[in-house]
Design an enzyme around this catalytic site. Structure first.
Site, short mmCIF file in Angstrom:
data_model
loop_
_atom_site.label_atom_id
_atom_site.label_comp_id
_atom_site.label_asym_id
_atom_site.label_seq_id
_atom_site.Cartn_x
_atom_site.Cartn_y
_atom_site.Cartn_z
NE ARG A 1 -4.13 1.85 0.69
CZ ARG A 1 -5.06 2.22 -0.17
NH1 ARG A 1 -4.94 1.89 -1.45
NH2 ARG A 1 -6.12 2.91 0.23
CB THR B 1 -8.93 -1.17 -8.19
OG1 THR B 1 -8.96 -0.03 -7.35
CG2 THR B 1 -8.13 -2.24 -7.51
CB THR C 1 -5.66 0.34 -6.77
OG1 THR C 1 -6.55 1.41 -7.09
CG2 THR C 1 -4.96 0.63 -5.46
CD GLU D 1 -4.57 4.16 -3.41
OE1 GLU D 1 -5.78 3.98 -3.15
OE2 GLU D 1 -4.06 3.88 -4.49
CB SER E 1 -7.31 -0.26 0.87
OG SER E 1 -7.73 -0.91 -0.31
#
Length: 578
Positions: free
Chosen positions: A112, A399, A417, A436, A463
């Site tokens: 992430r 995504t 994503t 993000e 997420s």
């Protein structure tokens, strides 16, 4: 703000097509025909399912030559970043769930994105402390987090790869240099987003050559992307986080004068992929395993299924079945909004949220004939006391998802994503950068009570990505996941119920019309039989909205007779295996 997300339509939701994909190979043509006919693809030794036939063909070649699922993922991901740049790529992040065929263990890799160390809880607030408008925050450098996908690819290869690293980039490099055919889906998405996508010169030049949007069927090259891939192939993923590539990222983020970001070279150089324990929840004698915090995916899917597990399965024809599914989802989303965030920064009751006794108590709320009139977070067991306010973050759908099973018995489920369609709309060196950070709550507190998913330096935004491996007695039986913003959770949960409770094969399960309830409104998929349930659900007390629900489920079932693959007909992907 959360309710706004239920009513918004993001660019990623536009439809697509298959373009000239059938010409790639006879196997691809056969896979496209199987999907069109509603049949799963069958295989014995290995299988890959992903969102674009070019990417699937690249992964299949790796598996055919003896590579592992981790090797194939690299080939798939690098091609996806070229042919569907609106969804994922080097400038984004990913979550990976891995079942090891040799040890039988299951684990996860967290790739992430992270907030820059200079980010503050006021990152998305104006001078008066009020939240910025969503698009004011998205377009530009402010929304860009440190990309994690290249580091995740390297970490997965180091742990589980067999093929030579440098060779895995060949298909994407070749396509980037020789050119790929622009699919109808990509062309439509570009045409639908001209104002935001043309605000930066590099993105405008790439997506609007000669001042016109990319045309379906045209051939598009990307030599800058090929150059970056060649560097990664020869020098490893570390070359992305230092040197010229890193400098180009920072210059792009900080140099966008209309909305600059605070990303630094130090943020890139210190990025780390984290291996985390999988979160598993019971369902009908199976364990449903996925990515824990900072993802809410496995916890929320697990809560929905855990509550349904407390009662006998109803049929998909019964309105009461959808009442239970809808209200179980609402209860799970209430817990998600209150408790779920990056557990490295915010203490979380992870075990308590999927504890069978807690889920049994929550399931008791479903023992009624009509929809719940009030839905509130529960009180799961904590290791300590904690007071948190409800989250207000927006999460728009974009995504992509990759499911792979290799000949060694390994299974990989990875959702990848750049967040919103086309991310921050900033391009550098042939790839788009994520937005993000807008997955954080724009507010940091609510009446003085902290929000778990607030912005903090180095933190990973919450997420909804839900890469999932379903196992029975320690053996994988289903590998699945989807794009779709916070609706990912509903898409994945429904497909698992359809496969396990209703006996649908994987192609039927991923193609089934959607019904998703997150925050109170029941979204029914327009143009399908599901929309016909509107009056039934309204009579039970639900507010109902008929709308497009553009999932991108890709699944592989492992059966006693072999592998079966399914690809969502709403997207251009396929399943392929031998």
């Amino acid at each position: 703000m959360a309710q706004q997300a239920a009513d918004a339509v993001a660019p990623e939701q536009a439809g697509g097509g298959v373009g000239g994909f059938a010409a790639i190979s006879p196997q691809v043509s056969a896979a496209l025909e199987a999907k069109a006919a509603g049949h799963p693809v069958e295989a014995q030794d290995w299988m890959v399912a992903a969102a674009n036939p070019h990417a699937v063909a690249a992964g299949a070649e790796v598996l055919r030559n003896g590579g592992t699922a981790a090797d194939a993922m690299i080939a798939v991901q690098t091609v996806l970043g070229l042919v569907e740049p609106q969804s994922s790529g080097l400038g984004g992040g990913a979550f990976l769930v891995w079942h090891d065929g040799e040890s039988g263990e299951i684990t996860t890799l967290d790739g992430r994105e992270t907030a820059p160390m200079a980010a503050t809880p006021q990152l998305f607030q104006d001078a008066e402390g009020e939240p910025l408008g969503f698009w004011d925050a998205v377009v530009g450098g402010r929304s860009v987090g440190v990309p994690g996908t290249p580091a995740l690819m390297q970490a997965a290869h180091d742990k589980w790869g067999k093929a030579e690293w440098s060779g895995l980039f060949g298909p994407a490099i070749e396509l980037a240099e020789a050119g790929f055919e622009v699919s109808p889906r990509l062309a439509q998405l570009v045409a639908d987003d001209p104002l935001r996508l043309s605000r930066q010169a590099e993105a405008a030049d790439y997506f609007f050559p000669d001042m016109a949007p990319l045309a379906a069927g045209s051939t598009k090259t990307n030599p800058d992307y090929a150059k970056v891939l060649k560097t990664l192939a020869s020098e490893g993923a570390s070359s992305f986080y230092t040197g010229d590539i890193a400098q180009g990222i920072v210059d792009t983020v900080t140099g966008f004068e209309a909305n600059p970001g605070v990303l630094s070279l130090a943020d890139l150089e210190t990025y780390e992929v984290k291996e985390r324990t999988a979160v598993c929840a019971p369902f009908r004698g199976h364990e449903v395993c996925g990515m824990g915090p900072p993802s809410s995916g496995a916890l929320t899917v697990g809560q929905i299924l855990g509550m349904l597990d407390a009662s006998q399965p109803g049929t998909p024809e019964e309105a009461q079945t959808w009442r239970k599914i809808g209200d179980a989802s609402r209860l799970a989303f209430a817990d998600r909004g209150r408790y779920m965030a990056d557990s490295d920064y915010v203490p979380m009751p992870t075990k308590g949220l999927v504890d069978p006794s807690y889920l049994s108590d929550r399931a008791a709320l479903l023992d009624r004939e009509d929809a719940l009139t009030e839905v509130a977070p529960g009180q799961p067991a904590w290791d300590h006391a904690m007071l948190l306010a409800d989250d207000e973050s927006l999460e728009f759908p974009s995504t992509s998802h990759i499911s792979i099973v290799d000949s060694y018995g390994n299974a990989l489920s990875m959702t990848t994503t750049i967040e919103n369609g086309f991310g921050s709309r900033l391009m550098t060196q042939g790839f788009l950068l994520n937005n993000e950070l807008t997955d954080f709550s724009f507010r940091s507190h609510d009446e003085g009570v902290p929000i778990a998913n607030r912005v903090e330096p180095g933190k990973r935004p919450r997420s909804s990505m839900a890469p999932t491996i379903v196992r029975r007695e320690g053996t994988p039986v289903l590998v699945i996941g989807s794009p779709g913003g916070s609706r990912i959770i509903g898409y994945v949960a429904q497909a698992i119920v359809a496969h396990i409770d209703w006996g649908m094969d994987v192609q039927q399960a991923v193609a089934m019309p959607h019904a998703v309830n997150r925050f109170g409104t029941y979204d029914l998929e327009a143009g399908t039989d599901m929309a016909d349930r509107k009056s039934q659900l309204e009579e039970l007390g639900f507010e109902v909205n008929i709308r497009d629900l553009n999932s991108g489920l890709h699944a592989i079932a492992l059966t006693e007779t072999g592998l079966q693959g399914g690809a969502d007909p709403r997207r251009e992907g396929i399943a392929l295996g031998e």
